[in-house]
Design a protein around this motif. Structure first.
Motif, mmCIF file in Angstrom:
data_model
loop_
_atom_site.group_PDB
_atom_site.id
_atom_site.type_symbol
_atom_site.label_atom_id
_atom_site.label_comp_id
_atom_site.label_asym_id
_atom_site.label_seq_id
_atom_site.Cartn_x
_atom_site.Cartn_y
_atom_site.Cartn_z
ATOM 1 N N ASP A 307 0.829 -1.204 0.000
ATOM 2 C CA ASP A 307 0.000 0.000 0.000
ATOM 3 C C ASP A 307 0.865 1.256 0.000
ATOM 4 O O ASP A 307 0.533 2.258 -0.640
ATOM 5 N N ALA A 308 1.991 1.217 0.734
ATOM 6 C CA ALA A 308 2.908 2.358 0.733
ATOM 7 C C ALA A 308 3.520 2.551 -0.647
ATOM 8 O O ALA A 308 3.671 3.686 -1.125
ATOM 9 N N MET A 309 3.872 1.447 -1.306
ATOM 10 C CA MET A 309 4.443 1.543 -2.647
ATOM 11 C C MET A 309 3.423 2.100 -3.635
ATOM 12 O O MET A 309 3.771 2.897 -4.520
ATOM 13 N N ARG A 310 2.175 1.721 -3.477
ATOM 14 C CA ARG A 310 1.125 2.251 -4.350
ATOM 15 C C ARG A 310 0.986 3.757 -4.145
ATOM 16 O O ARG A 310 0.858 4.517 -5.110
ATOM 17 N N PHE A 311 1.018 4.199 -2.885
ATOM 18 C CA PHE A 311 0.941 5.636 -2.621
ATOM 19 C C PHE A 311 2.151 6.361 -3.197
ATOM 20 O O PHE A 311 2.024 7.452 -3.756
ATOM 21 N N GLU A 312 3.337 5.764 -3.066
ATOM 22 C CA GLU A 312 4.543 6.400 -3.594
ATOM 23 C C GLU A 312 4.463 6.545 -5.107
ATOM 24 O O GLU A 312 4.882 7.566 -5.665
ATOM 25 N N VAL A 313 3.935 5.541 -5.787
ATOM 26 C CA VAL A 313 3.744 5.625 -7.231
ATOM 27 C C VAL A 313 2.833 6.801 -7.568
ATOM 28 O O VAL A 313 3.114 7.596 -8.476
ATOM 29 N N ALA A 314 1.731 6.926 -6.828
ATOM 30 C CA ALA A 314 0.801 8.026 -7.082
ATOM 31 C C ALA A 314 1.476 9.370 -6.857
ATOM 32 O O ALA A 314 1.306 10.309 -7.642
ATOM 33 N N SER A 315 2.278 9.475 -5.796
ATOM 34 C CA SER A 315 2.972 10.725 -5.501
ATOM 35 C C SER A 315 4.009 11.044 -6.569
ATOM 36 O O SER A 315 4.129 12.192 -7.025
ATOM 37 N N MET A 316 4.791 10.039 -6.980
ATOM 38 C CA MET A 316 5.796 10.257 -8.020
ATOM 39 C C MET A 316 5.156 10.834 -9.281
ATOM 40 O O MET A 316 5.630 11.826 -9.853
ATOM 41 N N MET A 317 4.075 10.222 -9.716
ATOM 42 C CA MET A 317 3.454 10.638 -10.958
ATOM 43 C C MET A 317 2.694 11.949 -10.788
ATOM 44 O O MET A 317 2.629 12.769 -11.706
ATOM 45 N N ALA A 318 2.136 12.171 -9.588
ATOM 46 C CA ALA A 318 1.419 13.417 -9.339
ATOM 47 C C ALA A 318 2.338 14.618 -9.434
ATOM 48 O O ALA A 318 1.897 15.719 -9.792
ATOM 49 N N PHE A 319 3.611 14.429 -9.112
ATOM 50 C CA PHE A 319 4.565 15.531 -9.181
ATOM 51 C C PHE A 319 5.436 15.467 -10.433
ATOM 52 O O PHE A 319 6.500 16.081 -10.490
ATOM 53 N N GLY A 320 5.000 14.702 -11.437
ATOM 54 C CA GLY A 320 5.581 14.789 -12.765
ATOM 55 C C GLY A 320 6.743 13.876 -13.072
ATOM 56 O O GLY A 320 7.517 14.149 -13.987
ATOM 57 N N TYR A 347 2.596 -0.945 -9.653
ATOM 58 C CA TYR A 347 2.670 -0.536 -11.050
ATOM 59 C C TYR A 347 1.374 -0.808 -11.813
ATOM 60 O O TYR A 347 1.137 -0.203 -12.866
ATOM 61 N N GLU A 348 0.555 -1.687 -11.313
ATOM 62 C CA GLU A 348 -0.785 -1.826 -11.898
ATOM 63 C C GLU A 348 -1.538 -0.508 -11.746
ATOM 64 O O GLU A 348 -2.227 -0.054 -12.666
ATOM 65 N N TYR A 349 -1.385 0.126 -10.581
ATOM 66 C CA TYR A 349 -2.028 1.425 -10.372
ATOM 67 C C TYR A 349 -1.361 2.495 -11.234
ATOM 68 O O TYR A 349 -2.028 3.385 -11.765
ATOM 69 N N ALA A 350 -0.041 2.407 -11.374
ATOM 70 C CA ALA A 350 0.671 3.367 -12.221
ATOM 71 C C ALA A 350 0.122 3.346 -13.647
ATOM 72 O O ALA A 350 -0.055 4.404 -14.273
ATOM 73 N N GLU A 351 -0.163 2.161 -14.167
ATOM 74 C CA GLU A 351 -0.714 2.062 -15.515
ATOM 75 C C GLU A 351 -2.079 2.738 -15.610
ATOM 76 O O GLU A 351 -2.414 3.332 -16.637
ATOM 77 N N ARG A 352 -2.853 2.666 -14.527
ATOM 78 C CA ARG A 352 -4.187 3.279 -14.539
ATOM 79 C C ARG A 352 -4.116 4.799 -14.605
ATOM 80 O O ARG A 352 -4.998 5.436 -15.191
ATOM 81 N N ILE A 353 -3.083 5.393 -14.006
ATOM 82 C CA ILE A 353 -3.041 6.850 -13.915
ATOM 83 C C ILE A 353 -2.026 7.484 -14.858
ATOM 84 O O ILE A 353 -1.893 8.704 -14.885
ATOM 85 N N GLU A 354 -1.317 6.677 -15.661
ATOM 86 C CA GLU A 354 -0.286 7.226 -16.536
ATOM 87 C C GLU A 354 -0.817 8.295 -17.477
ATOM 88 O O GLU A 354 -0.158 9.302 -17.731
ATOM 89 N N ALA A 355 -2.007 8.097 -17.991
ATOM 90 C CA ALA A 355 -2.545 9.053 -18.962
ATOM 91 C C ALA A 355 -2.725 10.438 -18.360
ATOM 92 O O ALA A 355 -2.750 11.442 -19.088
ATOM 93 N N TYR A 356 -2.833 10.519 -17.035
ATOM 94 C CA TYR A 356 -3.059 11.800 -16.366
ATOM 95 C C TYR A 356 -1.765 12.404 -15.827
ATOM 96 O O TYR A 356 -1.789 13.399 -15.104
#
Length: 683
Positions: A307-320, A347-356
């Motif tokens: 869950d922490a890794m999923r949040f980190e992925v979201a944060s990484m991508m949220a900040f570009g 990274y499954e979650y990363a694929e979901r949000i990559e377009a954004y």
């Protein structure tokens, strides 16, 4: 085949967004190196992790290589061409695989060639946590190595020769040179000889630092020439050269930047957002690097929560940034299935949000003018780094979206309504003139502590409605806030752990007074356990003044907040900001643990707002993300230029209820923020 979902940055580099950095620092005391490696198992782990780029080791910090090199030294127990087989296995499934090569740390090279080692001014060998007098039986601390100097004859030639050997032997996607510029200022025989030829005074620290910069830049140019002479499209990164205080020229020799910010143990979860906002201005692809481990590099058998890794992925991508997790391969060459199962969930979650996140650019009406910037021959003080981080923390906790002005000359200041100068002496005469024109054009400034002074002078760079009286008389002091800064939460003078510059209001409005202590705490005079109480009468100098579009806060609030985190310091900072920046681009009702990031995707005619909420808990030496409590009915207000906007939540396949348009902007409600939520604003 593993699909390579990539983004193209302004640099023209296609950057895979789901990466792994596969460490392989392997002692000579271990045997059967690579004996259990199987291509199909290796590929299966990569697929399980949904990885599209993995960094592989040509050489490690122990000095051993993992292919049959004739230039370097193969590991004495290497059983196979591990690197060659890994590269072929990756390319067979369409996965990119840059090659790792260390520069500053190489243990056996240092032992066998002391003439290659970095040296202090007194001639002693430079180390990182290593005791050269220890006996073989003494316990060795973590991350302990000897520094080597890339200017040393023999060592430099070894690096270049092995780079060429690798380039001739393999199809190279890129190079990752590690431990660059981390080496302290070096006075080895080679550096001393060059400095002597260049008439550099080795007792002049600024001259020596400037020489050190040139030395590393020359090394980068030579490596790049060798690499790109064989593989013109290969990427190259020098780890240690992605720091705000490195010379700007260092960025020119790198195709992209990898920000090695391990949030559990290296500065926390708020270090990366500030660095990402700084380096976004470089217009090069960014990679955010965390780890799959609980602590830091070299931890076998440690696992971070998925869950922490999923949040980190979201944060990484949220900040570009693209995403990278560090792992360490077992000496036998076998990948760990639990590691790649956990990475795959993230990274499954990363694929979901990559377009954004792909091809997006930060958008904000608020910017930080950082104290922590490089000047030739200068090294920024730790205090200026803390000024920046503390201000960034207060803004993030206040739910403010902001950018960082990394290049003042190239940045159009007019696109910001407000600029914050964080605290240290960070402006010269030209920058001061530019900022004065910015204010004359309608912009606002919030300045802290010494950032109001021009260069190294004691001259005010701006008309703040006050005169400068000089530095503080005491180590600490107290603030008594006045209207409109004061609230019923701050009715008494409150402690400042560092005192203010002395500024006396003239035609400016005083916003806060200062009460000085009776005396500094010394052995000759002291009171109670810690600090001396304040005098009842206010001092003649002010804690805060305002004149027009400029608000000045006399204390180093950023530095204090970075060190102490006192809510009153954040409160007075944010209330002062509100006076000149009442309608920011984003506001949300999330608590202080929430984070916002707004980006613009012009090609899609939309803005993308990322809302993040997963506050870490300090457990021992680690910041841990575990209990991710969802936030319900979060209110968001956006202040954007375009009209006719439609607001949606693409991850939920839903549209926001009818937003309301008011003087502060467009207000709507987000039903739920469960760790991360994407809001799309189409126009």
């Amino acid at each position: 085949m593993v699909q390579r979902n990539q983004s193209e940055n302004a640099s023209g580099i296609d950057l895979p967004r789901r990466q792994v950095h596969l460490d392989f620092h392997t002692s000579e005391h271990l045997t059967d190196i690579g004996a259990a490696f199987r291509e199909d198992e290796f590929q299966a782990a990569i697929k399980l992790g949904r990885v599209n780029s993995i960094t592989l080791f040509a050489k490690c910090h122990h000095s051993w290589s993992y292919y049959p090199t004739t230039v370097g030294r193969p590991h004495p127990s290497l059983t196979t061409d591990l690197l060659g087989r890994q590269i072929e296995a990756c390319h067979a499934i369409g996965v990119r695989c840059p090659i790792y090569y260390p520069v500053g740390w190489s243990a056996n090279d240092a032992s066998d060639h002391p003439e290659w080692c970095g040296r202090a001014k007194d001639g002693s060998i430079l180390t990182c946590n290593a005791d050269l007098t220890a006996s073989p039986e003494d316990e060795r601390p973590i991350v302990s190595w000897i520094h080597l100097c890339p200017a040393s004859p023999g060592y430099r030639e070894l690096i270049l020769a092995q780079t060429e050997e690798i380039c001739r032997r393999f199809r190279v996607d890129g190079f990752f040179y590690d431990i660059c510029f981390n080496t302290p200022t070096c006075y080895c025989a080679a550096c001393r000889a060059t400095m002597s030829r260049e008439s550099i005074n080795i007792d002049d620290a600024a001259q020596v630092r400037a020489f050190t910069s040139r030395k590393w830049l020359a090394f980068m140019r030579d490596c790049n020439a060798m690499l790109h002479g064989h593989h013109p499209k290969a990427t190259v990164f020098y780890n240690g050269m992605a720091a705000p205080h490195n010379p700007p020229a260092a960025l020119q020799h790198q195709t992209h930047l990898e920000l090695e910010d391990l949030p559990t143990t290296w500065g926390g979860y708020d270090k990366f957002p500030l660095r990402a906002r700084f380096f976004t201005n470089a217009r090069k692809p960014l990679v955010a690097m965390s780890g799959k481990f609980h602590t830091t590099w070299g931890e076998f058998g440690g696992f971070k929560s998925p869950d922490a890794m999923r949040f980190e992925v979201a944060s990484m991508m949220a900040f570009g940034a693209a995403c990278s997790f560090g792992d360490q391969l077992h000496p036998l060459g076998r990948m760990d299935p639990t590691t790649y199962r956990n990475i795959g969930l993230a990274y499954e979650y990363a694929e979901r949000i990559e377009a954004y996140a792909i091809d997006s650019h930060p958008y904000s009406s608020l910017a930080i003018w950082p104290s922590h910037r490089f000047a030739e021959g200068q090294t920024p003080a730790e205090s200026s780094m803390a000024d920046d981080q503390g201000v960034a923390n207060m803004l993030m906790e206040g739910q403010y979206n902001f950018e960082v002005i990394a290049d003042a000359q190239a940045t159009d200041l007019g696109r910001f309504k407000t600029i914050v100068l964080t605290g240290s002496r960070c402006i010269d005469r030209a920058a001061a003139a530019r900022l004065r024109r910015y204010v004359e054009g309608g912009g606002s400034l919030l300045m802290l502590n010494e950032s109001v002074l021009e260069g190294e002078t004691d001259r005010l760079a701006f008309d703040i409605g006050a005169e400068y009286l000089g530095p503080a008389r005491f180590k600490i002091d107290y603030t008594a806030a006045m209207s409109p800064l004061a609230t019923d939460r701050m009715t008494s003078p409150f402690l400042n752990y560092a005192s203010a510059l002395r500024i006396a209001a003239t035609d400016g409005r005083m916003l806060a007074q200062i009460h000085e202590p009776y005396f500094d705490r010394t052995y000759g005079q002291y009171c109670s356990h810690q600090n001396t109480p304040h005098r009842p009468e206010p001092a003649e100098h002010a804690a805060a003044v305002q004149k027009g579009n400029i608000v000045y806060l006399a204390h180093p609030l950023g530095r204090m907040y970075a060190e102490y985190g006192a809510w009153l310091h954040r409160e007075i900072f944010l209330r002062a900001l509100h006076l000149i920046h009442p309608h920011p681009s984003v506001r949300s009702s999330m608590p202080s643990g929430g984070r916002v990031s707004l980006h613009h995707q012009a090609q899609h005619h939309r803005y993308v707002l990322h809302l993040l909420y997963a506050p870490p808990v300090q457990r021992g030496r680690c910041a841990v993300i575990e209990d991710q409590v969802p936030l319900l009915d979060v209110t968001v207000t956006l202040n954007l230029p375009e009209a006719d906007r439609r607001i949606g939540f693409p991850l939920r396949n839903a549209t926001a209820a009818q937003p309301t348009l008011g003087p502060s902007g467009l207000t709507f409600r987000v039903p739920c923020v469960a760790s991360h939520e994407v809001v799309v604003i189409e126009y």
